[in-house]
Design an enzyme around this catalytic site. Structure first.
Site, PDB file in Angstrom:
ATOM      1  N   LYS A 153       0.868  -1.175   0.000  1.00 30.93           N
ATOM      2  CA  LYS A 153       0.000   0.000   0.000  1.00 30.93           C
ATOM      3  C   LYS A 153       0.900   1.219   0.000  1.00 30.93           C
ATOM      4  O   LYS A 153       2.063   1.144   0.419  1.00 30.93           O
ATOM      5  CB  LYS A 153      -0.879  -0.001   1.249  1.00 30.93           C
ATOM      6  N   ASP A 190      -7.197   4.470  -3.908  1.00 29.09           N
ATOM      7  CA  ASP A 190      -7.752   4.404  -2.544  1.00 29.09           C
ATOM      8  C   ASP A 190      -8.287   5.816  -2.300  1.00 29.09           C
ATOM      9  O   ASP A 190      -8.581   6.540  -3.269  1.00 29.09           O
ATOM     10  CB  ASP A 190      -6.660   4.008  -1.521  1.00 29.09           C
TER      11      ASP A 190
HETATM   12  N1  LIG Z   1     -11.276   2.324  -3.765  1.00 36.04           N
HETATM   13  C1  LIG Z   1     -11.203   1.035  -3.520  1.00 36.04           C
HETATM   14  O1  LIG Z   1     -11.246   0.195  -4.428  1.00 36.04           O
HETATM   15  C2  LIG Z   1     -11.096   0.540  -2.131  1.00 36.04           C
HETATM   16  C3  LIG Z   1     -11.244   1.373  -1.042  1.00 36.04           C
HETATM   17  N2  LIG Z   1     -11.268   0.847   0.204  1.00 36.04           N
HETATM   18  C4  LIG Z   1     -11.461   1.698   1.363  1.00 36.04           C
HETATM   19  O2  LIG Z   1     -12.726   2.343   1.280  1.00 36.04           O
HETATM   20  C5  LIG Z   1     -12.696   3.595   1.959  1.00 36.04           C
HETATM   21  C6  LIG Z   1     -13.182   4.681   1.022  1.00 36.04           C
HETATM   22  O3  LIG Z   1     -12.314   4.755  -0.109  1.00 36.04           O
HETATM   23  P1  LIG Z   1     -12.767   5.370  -1.513  1.00 36.04           P
HETATM   24  O4  LIG Z   1     -14.232   5.404  -1.605  1.00 36.04           O
HETATM   25  O5  LIG Z   1     -11.965   4.701  -2.542  1.00 36.04           O
HETATM   26  O6  LIG Z   1     -12.195   6.844  -1.370  1.00 36.04           O
HETATM   27  P2  LIG Z   1     -12.802   8.212  -1.939  1.00 36.04           P
HETATM   28  O7  LIG Z   1     -11.689   9.183  -1.873  1.00 36.04           O
HETATM   29  O8  LIG Z   1     -13.479   7.982  -3.230  1.00 36.04           O
HETATM   30  O9  LIG Z   1     -13.908   8.564  -0.870  1.00 36.04           O
HETATM   31  C7  LIG Z   1     -13.609   8.701   0.483  1.00 36.04           C
HETATM   32  C8  LIG Z   1     -14.852   9.121   1.207  1.00 36.04           C
HETATM   33  O10 LIG Z   1     -14.615   9.088   2.608  1.00 36.04           O
HETATM   34  C9  LIG Z   1     -14.870  10.356   3.167  1.00 36.04           C
HETATM   35  N3  LIG Z   1     -13.851  10.589   4.197  1.00 36.04           N
HETATM   36  C10 LIG Z   1     -12.508  10.578   4.049  1.00 36.04           C
HETATM   37  N4  LIG Z   1     -11.911  10.873   5.212  1.00 36.04           N
HETATM   38  C11 LIG Z   1     -12.901  11.046   6.101  1.00 36.04           C
HETATM   39  C12 LIG Z   1     -12.927  11.348   7.468  1.00 36.04           C
HETATM   40  N5  LIG Z   1     -11.803  11.565   8.157  1.00 36.04           N
HETATM   41  N6  LIG Z   1     -14.151  11.427   8.074  1.00 36.04           N
HETATM   42  C13 LIG Z   1     -15.291  11.194   7.378  1.00 36.04           C
HETATM   43  N7  LIG Z   1     -15.321  10.916   6.072  1.00 36.04           N
HETATM   44  C14 LIG Z   1     -14.144  10.834   5.456  1.00 36.04           C
HETATM   45  C15 LIG Z   1     -14.732  11.343   2.035  1.00 36.04           C
HETATM   46  O11 LIG Z   1     -15.483  12.515   2.266  1.00 36.04           O
HETATM   47  C16 LIG Z   1     -15.287  10.531   0.868  1.00 36.04           C
HETATM   48  O12 LIG Z   1     -16.683  10.585   0.854  1.00 36.04           O
HETATM   49  C17 LIG Z   1     -11.267   3.734   2.470  1.00 36.04           C
HETATM   50  O13 LIG Z   1     -11.191   3.209   3.777  1.00 36.04           O
HETATM   51  C18 LIG Z   1     -10.467   2.840   1.539  1.00 36.04           C
HETATM   52  O14 LIG Z   1      -9.269   2.394   2.127  1.00 36.04           O
HETATM   53  C19 LIG Z   1     -11.180  -0.496   0.431  1.00 36.04           C
HETATM   54  C20 LIG Z   1     -11.018  -1.363  -0.610  1.00 36.04           C
HETATM   55  C21 LIG Z   1     -10.861  -0.891  -1.965  1.00 36.04           C
HETATM   56  O1  LIG Z   2      -7.186  -2.721  -6.255  1.00 37.37           O
HETATM   57  C1  LIG Z   2      -6.202  -2.592  -5.570  1.00 37.37           C
HETATM   58  O2  LIG Z   2      -5.096  -3.032  -5.819  1.00 37.37           O
HETATM   59  C2  LIG Z   2      -6.297  -1.738  -4.321  1.00 37.37           C
HETATM   60  C3  LIG Z   2      -7.390  -2.085  -3.417  1.00 37.37           C
HETATM   61  C4  LIG Z   2      -7.097  -1.528  -2.069  1.00 37.37           C
HETATM   62  O3  LIG Z   2      -6.287  -0.654  -1.905  1.00 37.37           O
HETATM   63  C5  LIG Z   2      -7.762  -2.119  -0.933  1.00 37.37           C
HETATM   64  O4  LIG Z   2      -8.249  -3.236  -1.064  1.00 37.37           O
HETATM   65  O5  LIG Z   2      -7.801  -1.492   0.131  1.00 37.37           O
END
Ligand SMILES: NC(=O)C1=CN([C@@H]2O[C@H](COP(=O)(O)OP(=O)(O)OC[C@H]3O[C@@H](n4cnc5c(N)ncnc54)[C@H](O)[C@@H]3O)[C@@H](O)[C@H]2O)C=CC1
Ligand SMILES: O=C(O)CCC(=O)C(=O)O
Length: 447
Positions: A127, A167
């Protein structure tokens, strides 16, 4: 409670990684689960598999200089933690957020070891990210930052070495700029070096939707195991980013009613159900705050600033924003309101106290390393598609995703059962994920 053999391992983690609270938390959760596997397999302790698994193979920290639109210079710090490559090339996303420091990157990377192992696909774990705040930055500033970040990171990447993705703060736009700079520096069109790409340059259908869709598929399986479904259920999803929006989309298709979502400033309640088209327009097209959604939606929706979305009662909770957002108190309130299932779309969004409250109340609790594994699993499909120089349909990739999520769900339950903890998805995910990677590490020798 830690198995006595693991107390020393945990103390060592604390001593060797001072000040990295999130990493300690993620490591402890795994250590608390895997005691029974060690009892059955003394070879893991003999070969110091546990000690090795919590020591990253490589940690890279670098300077990221870039210039804003007014010509002012800025310096950020970039990270990539290459944690474990026993199952395949390091694989995991990049996070751009001001809170990023080594402890956050290591917690995310260690989660990735067990998550990626659980998918059953040939991917190791890593990561990365930077303490860069993309909020309010122009498109050209984002591009310059991504180019500078990749100018240092490229030397550590490769389709057989280390394959990043998105992410928080890193979506398809950023992946495009990162890939463009990699291609330019290396003079290689190496599609498999990064995933989450746009469809016109090697991306796979469904990767954008995969984490949110996959989380909904996983929770659907948990509900099925309880003899129920999403149909007519009141659902709250935190966040309004990539994972949240697509979780909302799939839950609606499955008959659930998503009544609230959030961003880092507050939350919106929309009792008739979130208007997904408006949400996508505000958050994904215009990149504006959630309060704009409420203003445009009029009397149907209310925006609540500065409070936690977890005060909104629901039957199913999908935390999809960030780490440690559901506290013990939030969990107690959700249980009192009749919550029956929680699926973690985000990584480690529930505190250890929150997990305990849910499990003691008999709430089906799907930990992130299982419930959000659909994102990285679809990234592995993207790598397969790139390696075969093929292009797959949406239906094909979505079917694969659904099969993978259903398989992860089944293995979590089977493993929890086999180790005497029926219904405990946390133990099932940790033990199953641990065993596959531990067996590979044993087979590869002391490296
Ligand atoms: N994008 C992906 O494929 C994956 C993402 N994740 C996890 O999912 C979560 C969301 O990621 P994404 O949707 O990709 O990111 P993103 O950047 O698209 O969205 C993040 C969201 O979380 C909110 N946010 C961020 N920090 C915050 C805080 N301190 N308090 C309240 N809200 C907060 C933001 O306002 C936004 O709505 C993270 O924990 C990430 O690690 C897990 C697996 C895969
Ligand atoms: O698709 C990937 O390699 C990243 C997914 C990821 O960062 C996560 O599973 O938290």
């Amino acid at each position: 409670m830690l198995h006595e053999r693991l107390e020393g391992v945990y103390d060592n983690i604390l001593r060797r990684n001072p000040g990295e609270a999130e990493f300690h938390q993620a490591a402890r959760e795994v250590l608390e689960s895997i005691g029974p596997a060690l009892g059955k397999h003394p070879e893991y302790a003999e070969q110091k598999i546990i000690e090795r698994i919590f020591e990253p193979e490589r940690q890279i920290i670098f300077r990221v200089p870039w210039e804003d639109d007014r010509g002012e210079a800025h310096i950020n710090r970039g990270f990539r933690v290459e944690f474990n490559s026993a199952l395949g090339p390091y694989k995991g996303g990049l996070r751009f957020h001001p809170s990023v420091y080594l402890g956050i990157v290591k917690f995310l990377a260690v989660e990735q070891i067990f998550k990626n192992s659980l998918t059953g696909l040939p991917i190791g774990a890593g990561k990365g990210g930077a303490d860069f705040d993309p909020k309010g930055r122009s498109d050209r500033e984002i591009m310059r930052f991504c180019q500078s970040f990749m100018t240092e990171l490229y030397r550590h990447l490769g389709e057989h070495t280390d394959v990043p993705a998105g992410d928080i703060g890193v979506g398809q736009r950023e992946v495009g700029y990162l890939f463009g700079q990699y291609k330019r520096i290396t003079n290689r069109y190496e599609s498999g070096v990064i995933t989450g790409k746009g469809l016109s340059y090697g991306g796979v259908q469904v990767r954008t939707e995969a984490t949110g869709y996959g989380c909904a598929f996983f929770v659907e399986e948990m509900l099925k195991a309880k003899g129920t479904s999403f149909d007519g259920r009141r659902v709250v999803v935190s966040g309004s980013g990539n994972v949240a929006v697509h979780a909302i989309e799939k839950v609606r298709e499955m008959g659930g009613v998503v009544v609230a979502c959030s961003d880092s400033s507050g939350y919106v309640v929309d009792e008739k159900g979130i208007d997904l088209d408006l949400l996508k327009q505000v958050k994904q097209v215009e990149r504006r705050r959630l309060s704009d959604y409420a203003e445009r939606r009029g009397a149907d929706a209310a925006y609540v600033a500065g409070r936690s979305v977890w005060e909104v009662p629901c039957e199913v909770a999908l935390p999809s924003a960030t780490q440690n957002e559901i506290t013990g108190k939030d969990a107690e309130a959700l249980v009192r309101a009749g919550c029956v299932a929680v699926g973690e779309g985000a990584n480690m969004p529930t505190t250890p106290e929150g997990i305990r409250v849910f499990q003691e109340a008999g709430v089906a609790f799907g930990p992130g390393k299982a419930a959000n594994a659909g994102g990285v699993a679809t990234s592995a499909l993207e790598m397969q598609q790139n390696a075969s120089r093929d292009s797959w349909t949406f239906e094909f990739s979505e079917r694969r995703l659904q099969e993978i999520m259903s398989d992860i769900h089944a293995r979590c339950l089977e493993t929890a059962d086999a180790y005497g903890m029926p219904g405990d998805y946390v133990a099932g995910a940790n033990i199953d994920g641990f065993r596959r990677v531990a067996d590979a590490m044993l087979a590869l020798g002391l490296i």
